[in-house]
Design a protein around this motif. Structure first.
Motif, PDB file in Angstrom:
ATOM      1  N   PRO A   1      48.744  84.768  53.367  1.00 18.66           N
ATOM      2  CA  PRO A   1      48.554  85.138  51.904  1.00 18.66           C
ATOM      3  C   PRO A   1      48.258  84.117  50.930  1.00 18.66           C
ATOM      4  O   PRO A   1      47.730  84.625  49.889  1.00 18.66           O
ATOM      5  CB  PRO A   1      50.097  85.834  51.955  1.00 18.66           C
ATOM      6  CG  PRO A   1      50.475  85.688  53.192  1.00 18.66           C
ATOM      7  CD  PRO A   1      49.760  84.856  54.121  1.00 18.66           C
TER       8      PRO A   1
ATOM      9  N   GLU B   1      44.607  84.079  50.835  1.00 20.74           N
ATOM     10  CA  GLU B   1      43.930  85.418  50.271  1.00 20.74           C
ATOM     11  C   GLU B   1      44.175  85.303  48.807  1.00 20.74           C
ATOM     12  O   GLU B   1      43.075  85.730  48.306  1.00 20.74           O
ATOM     13  CB  GLU B   1      44.512  86.557  50.900  1.00 20.74           C
ATOM     14  CG  GLU B   1      44.351  86.862  52.451  1.00 20.74           C
ATOM     15  CD  GLU B   1      44.880  87.950  52.990  1.00 20.74           C
ATOM     16  OE1 GLU B   1      46.082  88.553  52.314  1.00 20.74           O
ATOM     17  OE2 GLU B   1      44.697  88.155  54.111  1.00 20.74           O
ATOM     18  N   LYS B   2      45.065  84.771  48.198  1.00 20.48           N
ATOM     19  CA  LYS B   2      45.333  84.644  46.910  1.00 20.48           C
ATOM     20  C   LYS B   2      44.280  83.859  46.335  1.00 20.48           C
ATOM     21  O   LYS B   2      43.653  84.239  44.963  1.00 20.48           O
ATOM     22  CB  LYS B   2      46.611  84.279  46.728  1.00 20.48           C
ATOM     23  CG  LYS B   2      47.071  84.268  45.022  1.00 20.48           C
ATOM     24  CD  LYS B   2      48.401  83.778  44.899  1.00 20.48           C
ATOM     25  CE  LYS B   2      48.731  83.469  43.458  1.00 20.48           C
ATOM     26  NZ  LYS B   2      50.059  83.029  43.276  1.00 20.48           N
TER      27      LYS B   2
ATOM     28  N   LYS C   1      51.809  83.639  58.757  1.00 19.38           N
ATOM     29  CA  LYS C   1      52.321  84.708  57.951  1.00 19.38           C
ATOM     30  C   LYS C   1      52.628  83.895  56.569  1.00 19.38           C
ATOM     31  O   LYS C   1      52.743  84.785  55.299  1.00 19.38           O
ATOM     32  CB  LYS C   1      53.587  85.055  58.344  1.00 19.38           C
ATOM     33  CG  LYS C   1      53.302  86.034  59.849  1.00 19.38           C
ATOM     34  CD  LYS C   1      54.613  86.730  60.307  1.00 19.38           C
ATOM     35  CE  LYS C   1      54.344  87.265  61.734  1.00 19.38           C
ATOM     36  NZ  LYS C   1      55.635  87.810  62.194  1.00 19.38           N
TER      37      LYS C   1
END
Length: 297
Positions: free
Chosen positions: A50, A53-54, A46
């Motif tokens: 992210p 992805e960024k 988690k």
């Protein structure tokens, strides 16, 4: 959305065992593909996903991300010997080429993706910047500005593209518009290397305005060839008139015959010309070679 920036659905997708061949192996033959093995119960996942992805989105198409839920694709995870998650693999040309396990900080994720994305060659934005630069050097200012504007629509922080728009205005003679655009930037941005040529171009324009008339200065130099100040002023005036090769020739003459004049002023002025023309401009290359021959002969 600009055509230069792919939608998130094209850059980031969930996949599974059945689609792994198409989404990863085949897709990696044209662009590097990052595979993120994760699970809903995985705390470090988690944090990591992210960040990946960024960075993938910021890479603007140079790399893609495929996410695989190990709970739903245990056989695939076993085939790739995934023993702990998060586990990240990079594929290119159908083969795994790099990877890591565990949750890395975003800075290290960026280093990993920068390394992997470089395998696939230039991104669409980089290709567009190259095309804009070539159009600018060819004198096609309208097309160059259109290309750079499209780049900025996809990547507003692209300083090379912003500098390209300003350079186009300068080269097309719209100096006031160029100055306004440059003034809209903050001090830190204006000082960056991407704008070195623009700063030099403004300096040359200001100098040319104070230099005088080309014909009068030429007559003055012809009357006294040893008058280095008159020859220097002539070079400034020639530069302002767009006669860059003639300007360079006058400055090289001073370096050849009166090197120490004005604290090496002619050589320093040539450096300003090089900055304004750009390091790869044919005239920069030729003149720099001539200058080197004079300095080290």
């Amino acid at each position: 959305m600009s055509t230069l920036q792919a939608p998130q659905g094209e850059l980031i997708k969930d996949s599974d065992t059945a689609n792994f061949m198409a989404d990863v192996i085949e897709a990696s033959r044209t662009v590097p593909v990052i595979v993120d093995f994760w699970a809903p119960w995985c705390g470090p996942c988690k944090q990591l996903t992210p960040a990946i992805e960024k960075v993938v989105m910021a890479a603007n198409g140079r790399v893609r991300l495929v996410k695989i839920n190990v709970d739903e694709n245990q056989q695939l995870a076993g085939q790739l010997r995934v023993q702990s998650i998060p586990a990240v693999f990079a594929f290119f040309n159908g083969q795994p080429v790099d990877g890591f396990t565990g949750a890395l900080p975003e800075s290290q994720v960026k280093q990993f993706i920068d390394r992997v994305s470089g395998m696939g060659g230039p991104s669409p934005i980089e290709e567009m910047v190259t095309a804009g630069t070539e159009a600018l050097e060819a004198g096609d200012f309208q097309n160059a500005e259109a290309i750079f504007t499209e780049v900025l629509a996809a990547d507003p922080e692209n300083l090379v593209a912003f500098a390209g728009v300003i350079q186009g205005r300068i080269k097309s003679g719209d100096l006031d518009a160029a100055r306004q655009m440059f003034a809209s930037l903050d001090d830190d941005t204006r000082s960056k290397n991407e704008f070195a040529g623009i700063r030099a171009a403004f300096q040359l324009a200001d100098q040319a305005g104070d230099a005088g008339d080309v014909a009068e200065l030429r007559a003055k130099v012809d009357a006294d060839p040893a008058d280095s100040q008159a020859r220097f002023d002539l070079a400034l005036a020639l530069s302002g008139a767009g006669r860059n090769e003639d300007a360079a020739a006058e400055l090289l003459h001073i370096v050849r015959h009166d090197r120490a004049w004005n604290d090496d002023g002619a050589r320093k002025q040539l450096v300003t010309l090089f900055d304004a023309w750009g390091p790869t401009h044919p005239l920069t290359v030729r003149t720099r070679k001539s200058l080197s021959s004079l300095l080290f002969s």
